[in-house]
Structure formats: C-alpha cells, structure tokens
Scaffold this active site. Structure first.
Site, PDB file in Angstrom:
ATOM      1  N   ASP A  95       0.821  -1.208   0.000  1.00 32.66           N
ATOM      2  CA  ASP A  95       0.000   0.000   0.000  1.00 32.66           C
ATOM      3  C   ASP A  95       0.855   1.258   0.000  1.00 32.66           C
ATOM      4  OD1 ASP A  95       0.761  -0.864   2.610  1.00 32.66           O
ATOM      5  OD2 ASP A  95      -0.598   0.598   3.486  1.00 32.66           O
ATOM      6  N   GLU A 137      -0.614  -1.935   5.240  1.00 29.74           N
ATOM      7  CA  GLU A 137       0.302  -1.874   6.386  1.00 29.74           C
ATOM      8  C   GLU A 137       0.266  -0.509   7.049  1.00 29.74           C
ATOM      9  OE1 GLU A 137       3.418  -0.835   8.828  1.00 29.74           O
ATOM     10  OE2 GLU A 137       3.421  -0.020   6.794  1.00 29.74           O
ATOM     11  N   GLU A 138       0.131   0.550   6.246  1.00 31.66           N
ATOM     12  CA  GLU A 138       0.124   1.899   6.799  1.00 31.66           C
ATOM     13  C   GLU A 138      -1.132   2.183   7.625  1.00 31.66           C
ATOM     14  OE1 GLU A 138       2.598   3.816   6.779  1.00 31.66           O
ATOM     15  OE2 GLU A 138       3.869   3.209   5.110  1.00 31.66           O
ATOM     16  N   ARG A 153      18.505  -7.750  13.904  1.00 29.42           N
ATOM     17  CA  ARG A 153      18.792  -8.077  15.293  1.00 29.42           C
ATOM     18  C   ARG A 153      17.748  -9.043  15.828  1.00 29.42           C
ATOM     19  NH1 ARG A 153      16.575  -5.512  19.554  1.00 29.42           N
ATOM     20  NH2 ARG A 153      18.579  -4.976  20.491  1.00 29.42           N
ATOM     21  N   HIS A 166       8.106   8.759   4.277  1.00 31.16           N
ATOM     22  CA  HIS A 166       6.882   9.561   4.363  1.00 31.16           C
ATOM     23  C   HIS A 166       7.127  11.022   3.940  1.00 31.16           C
ATOM     24  CE1 HIS A 166       4.529   6.643   7.206  1.00 31.16           C
ATOM     25  NE2 HIS A 166       5.355   5.995   6.399  1.00 31.16           N
TER      26      HIS A 166
END
Length: 406
Positions: A93, A151-152, A191, A378
């Site tokens: 998206d 996802e946003e 990580r 963004h």
C-alpha cells in the site's frame, strides 16, 4: 548497469549473476507500481498486476484475501527429509502524500504516493518469486509469498492471518524486509528481539466551562487543564518507565478556542505511544488515564478518553535473525555491513505474523546521498537507490535455500 555487489564464491556468484540479469525487470516492476499508488485495502491495480505476473510465470496463487491480498506458493523439487514452509511477506500500500519528485515514474494518482518503499518490497518479492520458480531444483520444501494490503493502516496482516494465510500448508517461519533510508546502501539492519515498537493511540477531550477571558473565576479553563495534561504525560516515561526500557508518549495534536478573549470550554488532543517491552502493554494506557483524571479532578474539569492499540512490537526470533544475518553478511560486505543494533520507534504490522510463527524482519539500507536519494520515509520526495532491489532478492533467495535445504 554496474553492480555494487562484492565478489562471492562460485555458488554465490551463480545466484548473483542470475539475479543481476533479472534486475532491470525488477526495476521496471517497481516503477510501474510506483506510478499507480493505492491506499490500504484499495490496492486493486497493484493486486491485479501481481496476479498477472504470477500467472504469467505459472505460479499458483489466491487473490482477494483480506480484500486485495494475494498468497502465492512455490514448491521446490529438491529432495529433503524435512520439507518445511518458509513465508516471505511484502506490503504493497501507499500513503496519502502528494509526490514532489521529478522523475519519469512519478505517481500518476494525485495525493497518493509510495513514500515508504512498499513498491520496492513488492518488486523484490516478485523478483524472488520469479527466480525461485525458475530454479525450483535448488531448494526443498515450500515458499509462500504473502502480498499484504494496508500496512500503513488500518492494518492488513491481522485480517490475512484470520483468513488462514499461514495455513494449508502451515508456515514454519517467515521473513520480510523494509527498504530503509535511515541506513546507507550496502548495509542491513538485523537483530534478535525487538526491532520496531508497539503503536498505540489516544484521543482526549477536556471538558471545562467556557466564559469571558477577563472573568476567569467563572470558568473552568480547558486550555489550562490541557496544558497541564500535556506536560504531565511526559512524566510517564521520565518517572514511571524503567530507564533501561525505551518508550515514547507524544501529544501531536492540540485544538482549543476560537478567540483570544474567550476561555474555551473544550480542548481536544491526540497522541501516540510507543514501546518495545511487552510488559508495558496496558501499563502506559493506565497511567495516561490516571494522569488525565487526576489533573481534571484537581481543576474541576471532566474528560472523555479513547485509547486503542494498533500494532504490537515487532519481535524477531533469535534463530531466524541469525539466519538472515549470516546470509546478509554474504551479500553486503561494506565497511558498515551488518548493523545489529538497528531499532526504531516506528511500528509495523509484520508484528502480527511474528506473534504466530518464528521469523525475522530486517532493514535493507537504501539511501544514497550522492544520488540525492536520502529523503526520509513519508517525505514527498522519498525515493531510494534501486540497486537495493537486487540485494533484497538475493538475501531472500539465499535465506530460502539455507533454511529449506538445511
């Protein structure tokens, strides 16, 4: 096109050369997707494009999952005693941002832009799928590709899980990446443990009593109350959270009043909460309400609070993080190379997948200031060095071979 990859062993060189020959097509797919950005759960053009490519390559897949999501499956032909399933997740998206880049592949949809690299994530997953479909003899087991919407926000991972994307066949582990302009090209941030933070949000309305600015004793000033609340909320992190743990409480919006000599009867604020430690779940929410309630009571005001969680922390499995790190070290051999302590207070709904199965989410460095490709995520001029696309495909391919053939 000149490769920035380091030299490799014979086996690595074979894989790399195959991927580099595919690289121009991956760039083309990424730019086509970039030109047609779509918001969460509206990725119809993107979904259709992905489906067309998968069909063209003879890859079995399902569409329309959680509205616009796609799941594709590729089975390796190499023999193995333990045939496992590894999933690769890619979000697709865009964001409600007007693009300011002057490039040939600029967004053609006003007010919508791929300003976070999801177009690259999708292209990398497509490149990986094409490569694996053409080289099924090089791996055992099954690879499941999850092309995820939204996802946003409001979040497509959870509804895809609820739709059964981790079943039939059952997924044993999952990996995913995020192109990351906070790291230079040729680096990987990976990580074990928490990589990205939990995301929680709140809206609060302070209910006071309005009146004349010159006669304040007849009022309950919602602005004064709100100002005390904003300051006091900062003490939650400063005095209630263990200083070893990272956390953030931010009030990003505050609206009140209509005129300088009028005391406002209401003040509205909105904010975000972030943390890594799962033990803080519920605690900060409780403290936020206690702070607001205490100040309002002391000032004679009341309040209306809405508080909700968006995404949990993104927590990597130690063994899967070790797998990604070992593979990435073979792909990026710059002076920086692997960045093991890379973390961010940004949030990701990849976290829901990682709650269900062991996995690893990692950052793939994509910034190149020399090409003016270092604007933050963004930002209306966000873009990345497309060399990272082939690097992402190689890391995925090597993870597939190492995990499924082990």
């Amino acid at each position: 096109m000149v490769s920035t990859f380091p030299s490799a062993s014979a086996d690595l060189s074979r894989v790399r050369q195959d991927i580099l020959s595919l690289h121009p097509q991956i760039i083309e797919w990424r730019r086509l997707i970039h030109q047609k950005p779509e918001l969460g759960f509206k990725e119809e053009i993107t979904s259709e494009f992905i489906s067309q490519k998968l069909s063209e390559w003879g890859i079995e897949h399902q569409t329309g999952i959680a509205k616009t999501g796609i799941v594709a499956t590729i089975k390796g032909s190499k023999s193995a005693s333990d045939r496992r399933v590894l999933a690769i997740r890619a979000d697709m998206d865009a964001l409600p941002i007007q693009e300011l880049n002057q490039v040939s592949y600029c967004s053609q949809h006003d007010g919508v832009m791929h300003a976070c690299g999801h177009d690259g994530h999708t292209a990398i997953a497509l490149g990986t799928a094409k490569y694996l479909q053409e080289h099924r003899d090089r791996f055992a087991g099954t690879v499941k590709f999850i092309f995820q919407p939204a996802e946003e926000g409001p979040g497509g991972a959870k509804p895809m899980i609820e739709a059964g994307v981790l079943k039939n066949p059952d997924v044993d582990a999952i990996i995913g990446l995020h192109l990351w302009n906070n790291l230079p090209l040729g680096t990987v941030g990976v990580r074990a443990g928490a990589l990205m933070a939990a995301v929680e949000s709140f809206h609060c309305t302070i209910l006071g009593k309005g009146g004349h600015g010159a006669i304040p004793h007849q009022t309950v000033d919602s602005v004064v109350v709100a100002a005390q609340v904003v300051n006091a909320l900062q003490t939650i992190v400063a005095r209630n959270v263990n200083p070893i743990d990272s956390a953030v409480v931010t009030v990003g919006e505050l609206h009140a009043g209509t005129k300088g000599n009028v005391i406002a009867d209401t003040a509205r604020m909105s904010g975000t909460v972030r943390y890594f430690n799962l033990e803080l779940k519920g605690f900060i929410q409780q403290r936020v309400e206690q702070v607001i309630a205490g100040i309002c009571q002391s000032q004679g005001a009341s309040y209306d609070l809405e508080y909700w969680g968006l995404y949990p922390p993104t927590i990597n499995d130690a063994e899967m993080a070790e797998l990604v790190q070992s593979v990435a070290a073979e792909v990026v051999e710059t002076p920086l190379g692997i960045v093991p302590e890379c973390q961010t207070m940004g949030g990701e709904d990849m976290s829901y997948f990682l709650q269900e199965v062991p996995g690893c989410y990692f950052f793939l460095g994509s910034a190149n200031p020399q090409k003016d490709l270092a604007y933050p995520h963004h930002h209306p001029r966000f873009d990345f060095d497309e060399t990272a696309l082939a690097m992402g495909v190689e890391i995925f391919v090597r993870c597939v071979e190492k995990y499924l053939n082990s």
